[in-house]
Design a protein around this motif. Sequence first.
Motif, PDB file in Angstrom:
ATOM      1  N   TYR A 135       0.833  -1.207   0.000  1.00 36.50           N
ATOM      2  CA  TYR A 135       0.000   0.000   0.000  1.00 36.50           C
ATOM      3  C   TYR A 135       0.865   1.252   0.000  1.00 36.50           C
ATOM      4  O   TYR A 135       0.613   2.207  -0.751  1.00 36.50           O
ATOM      5  N   TRP A 190       2.453   1.618  -3.421  1.00 38.96           N
ATOM      6  CA  TRP A 190       1.466   2.051  -4.421  1.00 38.96           C
ATOM      7  C   TRP A 190       1.294   3.568  -4.388  1.00 38.96           C
ATOM      8  O   TRP A 190       1.217   4.233  -5.421  1.00 38.96           O
ATOM      9  N   SER A 197       3.971  -2.048 -12.295  1.00 39.82           N
ATOM     10  CA  SER A 197       3.524  -2.911 -11.197  1.00 39.82           C
ATOM     11  C   SER A 197       4.505  -4.052 -10.927  1.00 39.82           C
ATOM     12  O   SER A 197       4.708  -4.444  -9.774  1.00 39.82           O
ATOM     13  N   ARG A 247       7.433  -2.641  -9.060  1.00 42.10           N
ATOM     14  CA  ARG A 247       6.985  -2.270  -7.714  1.00 42.10           C
ATOM     15  C   ARG A 247       6.862  -3.498  -6.816  1.00 42.10           C
ATOM     16  O   ARG A 247       7.297  -3.489  -5.655  1.00 42.10           O
ATOM     17  N   GLN A 273       1.568  10.012  -6.959  1.00 46.89           N
ATOM     18  CA  GLN A 273       0.478   9.436  -7.735  1.00 46.89           C
ATOM     19  C   GLN A 273      -0.649  10.445  -7.944  1.00 46.89           C
ATOM     20  O   GLN A 273      -0.864  11.331  -7.121  1.00 46.89           O
ATOM     21  N   GLU A 296      -5.271   7.142  -8.792  1.00 50.07           N
ATOM     22  CA  GLU A 296      -4.463   6.064  -8.221  1.00 50.07           C
ATOM     23  C   GLU A 296      -4.519   6.093  -6.700  1.00 50.07           C
ATOM     24  O   GLU A 296      -4.572   5.042  -6.051  1.00 50.07           O
ATOM     25  N   ALA A 345      -5.958   3.006  -4.407  1.00 45.59           N
ATOM     26  CA  ALA A 345      -5.153   2.410  -3.336  1.00 45.59           C
ATOM     27  C   ALA A 345      -5.886   2.480  -1.996  1.00 45.59           C
ATOM     28  O   ALA A 345      -5.929   1.497  -1.246  1.00 45.59           O
TER      29      ALA A 345
END
Length: 503
Positions: A175, A178, A187, A190, A388, A392, A396
């Motif tokens: 989290y 993100w 992704s 990440r 972000q 996004e 999240a």
Amino acid sequence: MVRGFAIGLTVKNPSSRAIISCNKITALGGRNQDKDAENGRPKLHAETSLIPNSTGRMVLPFTPLTISFQDVNYYVDTPAEMREHGYMEGKLQLLHNITGAFQPGVLSALMGVTGAGKTTLLDVLAGRKTGGVIEGDIRIGGYPKIQQTFARISGYCEQTDVHSPQITVGESVAYSAWLRLPPETDSKARDEFVNEVLETIELDEIRDSLVGIPGVNGLSTEQRKRLTIAVELVSNPSIIFMDEPTSGLDARAAAIVMRAVKNVADTGRTVVCTIHQPSIDIFEAFDELMLMRRGGELIYAGPVGHHSCEVIQYFQAIPAIPRIKDNYNPSTWMLEVTSTSMEAQVGADFVQMYSASSMCKDKDMLVKRLSVPVPGTSDLHFRTQFPQKFWEQFKACLWKQCLSYWRTPSYNLVAMEIPYVLAQVVMFMLIAYPMIGYAWTAAKFFWFMYTMSCTLLYFVYLGMMIVSLTPNIQVAFVLTSVCHGLQNLISGFLVPSPLKTVS
């Protein structure tokens, strides 16, 4: 719809589980990892681009940065209690001309007795002080510090560990990644970076364990400390501040946390910790020390040395300072010989002695050198305030909240009200609808059913809201009666068809 969104995101990232699986631990142990040859732990690297390492894994880049500060002073308004005791100055100075520097790959400690200002200095450097007056020059990589950009390349681990109890360790770190990693990070990269962080902080074996409630269930205090570090490290910062990472821990737990802190420093990041009366092993894990006395004044800023030899040598060179006993904790001895009573006993001013020492002169030269940008570098700059975009961030936060609510028994019990209310509505419709004499068309039947469902759910949720807003059940009953009475007065009545009159 909300739960469907959460399930969809979880399916996309199938590592979301509430408890750890022994089979998964075995499978994880077989993955290719880039590990340190000395301790077998994975290492994060400071690179200038995404370069695959020898095992084919990708490492996110970060820029190692120094933080230097010169003649830092901090003032706050004088508290009313001090005014009552005769202190008439309008401002109270908490930091006095603090000069120093923290460098990449060096684990630095801020020490001092209670009231020395070590946490205050940490907060001033991190930009967490919103009140008071700050004076002095603070530079990042040789450029003047701008808080909006500095917040993007720094992390801060608070002394109090605050985490969502119904989220797993892996999900907590994911989290944070993100929300805080730049949008150009895909992704896959990440997820790889999240795995590396978990391994570096030694949380990979409990990644699927729920965080839980402190003192009740879930992670231990030491594991929560390491999770706090992992949540900050996964933002890929160049500088990390930690406020007493070993406070409230026993010797074994403190050693585990410090091993994780040392792993972070070994990645090439700048790590600064406040520390209070550490054990011998923990104290000697630090490379540099800044020692402050009560009142926010600096009395030592230099290396710790092998077996604390540099610190011991410096203070034992002061006349009348008692020598350290064999096997005695150097940090405890240091705090004892620099106390106010010892200072009065030996007739020395430790602040003046440090200011006149060669160590202070060397530190001043280092700060001046680090205050000049390295040729070929540029100041920090980001196109947006946050890593972000809003959508996004929304996804999240919604993903995390849906998982939290889904795993909360009290919430699920409340959610059971919906089928119960629907059953009530069906029974009511079968009995009342034909007695009222409404038209038997599908559209009108289901529209009336929808209206009754919303009405009953409204009353259920109104009761929950009143209970949450009132201090006790008696007040809740009174307020509920008032609300229901007013609603009955203005709600109208159902009139059977034979009794209707045409005007």
